[in-house]
Design an enzyme around this catalytic site. Structure first.
Site, PDB file in Angstrom:
ATOM      1  N   PRO A   2      42.215  33.614  48.164  1.00 53.85           N
ATOM      2  CA  PRO A   2      41.955  32.226  48.526  1.00 53.85           C
ATOM      3  C   PRO A   2      42.450  31.897  49.930  1.00 53.85           C
ATOM      4  O   PRO A   2      43.627  32.046  50.232  1.00 53.85           O
ATOM      5  CB  PRO A   2      42.748  31.431  47.470  1.00 53.85           C
ATOM      6  N   GLU A   3      41.539  31.483  50.754  1.00 55.15           N
ATOM      7  CA  GLU A   3      41.859  30.969  52.078  1.00 55.15           C
ATOM      8  C   GLU A   3      41.404  29.512  52.104  1.00 55.15           C
ATOM      9  O   GLU A   3      41.041  28.980  51.059  1.00 55.15           O
ATOM     10  CB  GLU A   3      41.149  31.814  53.156  1.00 55.15           C
TER      11      GLU A   3
END
Length: 291
Positions: A2-3
């Site tokens: 997750p960015e």
DNA sequence: ACCGCACCCTGAGCGC
DNA sequence: TGCGCTCAGGGTGCGG
């Protein structure tokens, strides 16, 4: 992994599930690296509180509580924040998948990796936070309590400018890739979108940051915003573990140009994409298009 | 101040 | 079949 885009998609879809709802019960796993606030304290202090908002700061989610407290969430590498109604094979390990009959394969039951379970006083689904590798974080902040982690963050990737990156990169000898991964420089950037942005800007990830020109910094930030906005539109990148709160996959993994495409043809010039480790992270680039 | 690197964690994939 | 190895990487902290 997750960015910013995955965290933003999660924020948008979790918000209606928690805001305005009062916590009735909290379940956690045992004390671990994952809990910046000890789980027993979390269970005690969260019950009876109502969520009043959900914001994103870089890769952090900040849930606001009535009375002024805040619940800080970070998804780390393999964190999954989702509704108890979500159905996805990504929420199960390979062995768990294999052990279930095909028609049961998408049903989720909280397992040993489901570190936080929130049940609410009103009708509606529970919210689960699952994280296999425990690189994620949960922290409860008292009203007015400052948060060093948040205070250290640089400008959000969607808000920063090429000029700001140019200033931050002067006289820096680190690889430009490492600099743009630094959350105190650009908050929300991660390995995937950094590689994609460097490709769009035509800049090699290993180049010393101080040697990147102003025009290249502008292209880099523009590229970063472009890939992130597009990723948010498509629901983020589901390369290994990421699922949206409703259990759906993102679509951006199908649009990536270089990340994890080692040996594949560059989409511009057909040259095989190379992989090189820079600052302990794998980096992917086209040796012809990026200089 | 800056920079490289070890470490936290677990599961998947691979070679033997 | 099963073991041991490597790899994935966000963020922190330490030593040079």
């Amino acid at each position: 992994m997750p960015e910013l885009p995955e965290v933003e998609v999660t924020r948008r879809r979790i918000e209606p599930l928690i805001v305005g709802r009062k916590v009735r019960q909290v379940r956690t796993t045992g004390d671990s690296y994952f809990f910046l606030t000890p789980p027993a304290k979390l269970r005690r202090r969260l019950v009876g509180r109502r969520f009043t908002g959900l914001e994103r700061r870089g890769k952090y989610l900040v849930a606001e509580l009535d009375g002024g407290g805040r619940l800080l969430l970070h998804l780390g590498m393999t964190g999954q924040l989702f509704s108890s109604l979500a159905q996805s094979p990504r929420l199960l390990s390979a062995t768990a998948r294999a052990a279930l009959a095909p028609e049961q394969q998408r049903v989720f039951e909280p397992d040993e990796h489901t570190h936080l379970q929130l049940r609410f006083a009103h009708e509606g689904p529970d919210v689960f936070f699952r994280d296999v590798r425990k690189f994620g974080k949960v922290q409860l902040l008292a009203p007015g309590e400052p948060c060093e982690r948040l205070d250290k963050l640089g400008t959000d990737a969607l808000e920063t400018t090429g000029e700001e990156l140019f200033r931050a990169s002067r006289k820096r000898r680190v690889a430009i890739k490492s600099l743009i991964l630094d959350q105190s420089v650009i908050a929300g950037s991660g390995n995937i979108y950094s590689d994609e942005a460097l490709f769009l800007a035509g800049v090699r990830p290993g180049r010393a940051a101080g040697r990147v020109t102003r025009a290249e910094c502008i292209r880099l930030v523009d590229g970063m915003k472009k890939v992130m906005r597009r990723s948010i539109e498509t629901g983020g990148s589901s390369i290994s573990d990421y699922v949206a709160p409703d259990g759906s996959d993102g679509g951006y993994q199908d649009e990536r140009r270089v990340y994890a495409r080692k040996g594949g043809p560059c989409l511009s010039c057909q040259t095989p994409i190379r992989r090189k480790v820079i600052g302990q992270r794998s980096s992917h680039y086209c040796p012809r298009c990026q200089t």
